[in-house]
Design a protein around this motif. Sequence first.
Motif, short mmCIF file in Angstrom:
data_model
loop_
_atom_site.label_atom_id
_atom_site.label_comp_id
_atom_site.label_asym_id
_atom_site.label_seq_id
_atom_site.Cartn_x
_atom_site.Cartn_y
_atom_site.Cartn_z
N TYR A 1 -2.66 14.10 -13.08
CA TYR A 1 -3.27 14.17 -11.75
C TYR A 1 -3.27 12.81 -11.07
CZ TYR A 1 -6.72 13.87 -15.50
OH TYR A 1 -7.35 13.58 -16.68
N ILE A 2 -2.90 11.75 -11.80
CA ILE A 2 -2.54 10.48 -11.14
C ILE A 2 -1.08 10.65 -10.72
CG2 ILE A 2 -2.35 7.99 -11.36
CD1 ILE A 2 -5.19 9.07 -11.58
N VAL A 3 -0.85 11.01 -9.46
CA VAL A 3 0.45 11.50 -9.05
C VAL A 3 1.28 10.40 -8.41
CG1 VAL A 3 -0.42 13.84 -8.74
CG2 VAL A 3 -0.38 12.27 -6.79
N PRO A 4 2.62 10.55 -8.44
CA PRO A 4 3.52 9.58 -7.81
C PRO A 4 3.93 9.99 -6.40
CG PRO A 4 4.81 11.04 -9.18
CD PRO A 4 3.37 11.51 -9.29
N ILE A 5 3.28 11.01 -5.83
CA ILE A 5 3.69 11.51 -4.51
C ILE A 5 3.16 10.56 -3.43
CG2 ILE A 5 3.52 13.43 -2.90
CD1 ILE A 5 3.17 15.28 -5.32
N PRO A 6 4.04 9.92 -2.68
CA PRO A 6 3.59 8.86 -1.78
C PRO A 6 3.06 9.35 -0.45
CG PRO A 6 5.96 9.08 -1.62
CD PRO A 6 5.52 10.06 -2.68
N TYR A 7 2.18 8.56 0.12
CA TYR A 7 1.85 8.67 1.54
C TYR A 7 3.04 8.09 2.30
CZ TYR A 7 -0.34 7.23 5.99
OH TYR A 7 -0.63 7.02 7.30
N VAL A 8 3.49 8.78 3.34
CA VAL A 8 4.66 8.32 4.10
C VAL A 8 4.31 8.27 5.58
CG1 VAL A 8 7.06 8.77 4.74
CG2 VAL A 8 6.28 9.29 2.42
N LYS A 9 4.60 7.16 6.20
CA LYS A 9 4.47 7.02 7.65
C LYS A 9 5.77 6.44 8.20
CE LYS A 9 0.60 5.75 9.77
NZ LYS A 9 0.32 6.75 10.81
N GLN A 10 6.20 7.01 9.31
CA GLN A 10 7.43 6.56 9.97
C GLN A 10 7.11 6.28 11.44
OE1 GLN A 10 10.93 9.32 10.80
NE2 GLN A 10 11.79 8.10 9.11
N VAL A 11 7.43 5.08 11.90
CA VAL A 11 7.17 4.70 13.29
C VAL A 11 8.42 4.08 13.89
CG1 VAL A 11 4.70 4.31 12.88
CG2 VAL A 11 6.32 2.39 12.70
N LYS A 12 8.47 4.11 15.21
CA LYS A 12 9.57 3.47 15.93
C LYS A 12 9.00 2.38 16.82
CE LYS A 12 13.06 4.36 19.45
NZ LYS A 12 12.85 4.93 20.75
#
Length: 432
Positions: free
Chosen positions: A222-233
């Motif tokens: 449950y300590i997961v490797p799924i990242p928070y992702v943000k994309q900006v221009k």
Amino acid sequence: MLSKSSDHQAVPLSVLLKRELANEKLENPEILHGQASQSKKGEDFTFLKTECQRVLGDGVTTYSVFGLFDGHNGSAAAIYSKENLLNNVLGAIPTDLNRDEWVAALPRALVAGFVKTDKDFQERAQTSGTTVTFVIIDGWVVTVASVGDSRCILESAEGGIYYLSADHRLECNEEERERITSSGGEVGRLNTGGGTEIGPLRCWPGGLCLSRSIGDMDVGEYIVPIPYVKQVKLSSAGGRLIISSDGVWDALSAEIAFECCRGMPVDAAASQIVKEALSVKGLRDDTTCIVIDIQLPEKPNPPQPPPKKQVKGVFKSMFRKKSSESSSQVDKEEYCKPDVVEELFEEGSAALSERLDSKYPICNIFKLFMCAVCQVEIKPGEGVSVHAGSADSRKVRPWDGPFLCSSCQEKKEAMEGKRPSGDGSRYSSGSE
């Protein structure tokens, strides 16, 4: 009117070259970077790669990649992630995409690459773990994926500050605490006996104070490797990025970090930020900083925005949202106004089925008979839909992808707390 053959050859060519140069300057900013660090444990590692070439259907383009890996309980996970993460991300992107599609495919490819890196490292049966802040810059588009408590922040040319990463410390993230407890983990402080509890909130078994990382096989899936992702221009006015480990952010606010290095070139700026952090709390942990300036090639100095502007990026409403159907479509004729940073994508869910969903942003990123995570070939009928077992699985047809191989499906179920994973010996004390 073209009266001579020499005119026909020279004039149009010079005009075309001038136009091409102008377009190139707008589409491809100059990327300047510098880094500095002070080591306490020797577990911080960086990845800096500029001018990466990519051959696409619409020509050859370049992009830059920067990564910060703050290891704990040893450096093995940080080193492995540094050496393998980029290839795992690129392996999840089809080769027949144009530039806009490639940029739009990055958020899901980053999720697949992070999970594959974690899965492959855990197969080595090493107990080390690492935070990851991974930045890909393509033109004026900045995509950041993060697990752990290192951070990436942006100051745009007009002075607005934007957080491009999430803090996955259990102490400050109630949503992550609830996710872990609902998956079978426990969250609490270190009990020294007699009812006395000290230190930050940690996940038990294991004692890690982070909810997301790569590695940490001794703590729990449950300590997961799924990242928070943000994309900006960014607009063509550019901006400055700071990527730093928690050794900096435990001592400095975003505003102070930018203010203390204002007007400095990138190498000096990174050194100044580290120096400023150490002056506040001393060298208690590895302290690493990467500074990146994104600017027009002819601009000689780094952006120098006015000080004391409001911090942005905490609330999604502070971004101008993309209104067109494709989140990465770049208008070649009209660029953002200098005072606008445009949010293209943001997602932080820890559910793999949501992060690999085929609806956004392009439907053909995952091939029908390839595992969406590890990219191994799946025989017809053997793949398991990533939506299997989810709350919406009854609405999904059995042939709706993307699909996972049996090994990655087991990984997914373990991360969701639906089955045990590993050898069961997840009770060693954490060091993060």
